[in-house]
Design an enzyme around this catalytic site. Structure first.
Site, PDB file in Angstrom:
ATOM      1  N   LYS A   1      41.669  36.303  57.553  1.00  0.00           N
ATOM      2  CA  LYS A   1      42.129  35.006  56.709  1.00  0.00           C
ATOM      3  C   LYS A   1      42.901  34.235  57.990  1.00  0.00           C
ATOM      4  CE  LYS A   1      41.979  37.547  52.409  1.00  0.00           C
ATOM      5  NZ  LYS A   1      42.539  38.347  51.546  1.00  0.00           N
TER       6      LYS A   1
ATOM      7  N   GLN B   1      48.221  40.828  49.605  1.00  0.00           N
ATOM      8  CA  GLN B   1      47.008  41.468  49.848  1.00  0.00           C
ATOM      9  C   GLN B   1      46.799  43.018  49.247  1.00  0.00           C
ATOM     10  OE1 GLN B   1      44.526  40.234  52.148  1.00  0.00           O
ATOM     11  NE2 GLN B   1      43.306  42.002  51.475  1.00  0.00           N
TER      12      GLN B   1
ATOM     13  N   ASP C   1      45.008  33.259  44.930  1.00  0.00           N
ATOM     14  CA  ASP C   1      44.024  34.368  44.582  1.00  0.00           C
ATOM     15  C   ASP C   1      43.595  34.486  42.942  1.00  0.00           C
ATOM     16  OD1 ASP C   1      42.859  35.768  46.715  1.00  0.00           O
ATOM     17  OD2 ASP C   1      44.688  37.307  46.759  1.00  0.00           O
TER      18      ASP C   1
END
Ligand code: NAP
Length: 279
Positions: free
Chosen positions: A48, A92, A115
């Site tokens: 990322k 994450q 997300d």
């Protein structure tokens, strides 16, 4: 049979995001929080970071040891919510089991939830008006669009019912007028459903769960699964399906790179919304 090339398509999308980001004064910023020592997460976060750098975005990484207090993580997210220079925030996953994942996720402002995992973002998917569709389902939709795979009236079978992949892709396929069947670990006689799928989306994490005997001639196969064995990556679908399918996403090089590209795209959407920039 045609391979659905996520690597090529994601490179094109990253270039589009880069062109957009280059044209604005401020640098879009993505904040990533990690907790604990998950090895796969380290690789994903590094990917990322590289992708952000390529596109002219910045990534801030808040890396907490698994002994961190939940309140410390929540306080940091609240600070990032208020910080006008930060456009997207992600936690994450997975994080160690002792944490209340839902509580931490729901602290993220829905305006920065790139997300798409807060309850508010997930609810908006239900209404078909999501600002942020979770990155993996969004990547699958981009593949459908790019390769002109129309879902209307087709039977889509989704295997796996996670909030991250299975449920949102199920809803998005319904929004595209598909007839959808959802399967999971308690489904009896999985083959009965997979054999009838015009489009089969497999998000389980079980090496080669699906083989050519389980699919329909000419089916579109989307393989989300990732299983690592001795440093090699395997999908949920046996490559022998290529003998029968019309389209297949390879693993690696299919859905995976699209997921990262969609994170950048979502962060850029956040940036534009927060800065009142019209498309
Ligand atoms: P998850 O939360 O573990 O969900 C797995 C789902 O598979 C569950 O709904 C489970 O059913 C179902 N399942 C398990 N065994 C099954 C079986 N034998 N038959 C039918 N269904 C079964 O996983 P996830 O987060 O959705 O991820 C799924 C896979 O995709 C993993 O391999 C993950 O690494 C991969 N992934 C890849 C990307 C990418 O970018 N390529 C992104 C995200 C995830 P129950 O609900 O009944 O337990």
């Amino acid at each position: 049979m045609e391979r659905l090339d996520g690597k090529l398509l994601s490179a094109k999308i990253k270039d589009e995001v880069k062109a957009g980001a280059d044209s604005y004064k401020q640098t879009p910023i993505l904040a990533v929080l990690t907790i604990g020592d998950d090895e796969a997460s380290k690789v994903y976060v590094e990917n990322k970071r590289k992708a952000c750098e390529y596109c002219g975005m910045s990534m801030m990484h808040f890396d907490y040891a698994d002994c961190v207090k939940e309140s410390v993580v929540i306080k940091k997210i609240k600070e990032l919510n208020k910080d006008k220079s930060v456009n997207g925030i992600i936690l994450q996953l997975p994080i160690p089991k002792r944490f209340n994942t839902k509580k931490i996720l729901n602290t993220i402002s829905p305006d920065k939830d790139v997300d798409g995992l807060t309850d508010i973002s997930q609810g908006k998917i239900m209404g078909g008006n999501a600002t942020f569709i979770p990155c993996t389902p969004k990547g699958i939709l981009e593949i459908f669009d790019h390769y002109k795979i129309d879902l209307e009236g087709r039977h889509v079978v989704v295997i796996g019912r996670s909030d991250l992949v299975g449920k949102p892709i199920m809803l998005e396929c319904i929004n595209r007028n598909a007839t959808v069947t959802m399967c999971h670990s308690k489904t009896k006689d999985l083959k009965k459903y997979t054999k009838d799928a015009d489009v089969l989306i497999v998000a389980v994490g079980h090496k080669h769960l699906i083989d050519k005997s389980m699919i329909k001639e000419g089916a579109v196969i989307i393989d989300v699964g990732i299983t690592r064995i001795d440093g090699k990556i395997y999908g949920d679908v046996n490559p022998d399906v290529e003998e029968k399918a019309s389209y297949v996403t390879p693993v690696p090089g299919g859905v995976g790179p699209m997921t990262v590209a969609m994170l950048l795209k979502n962060t850029f959407i956040g940036y534009k919304k927060q800065n009142n920039i019209e498309d």
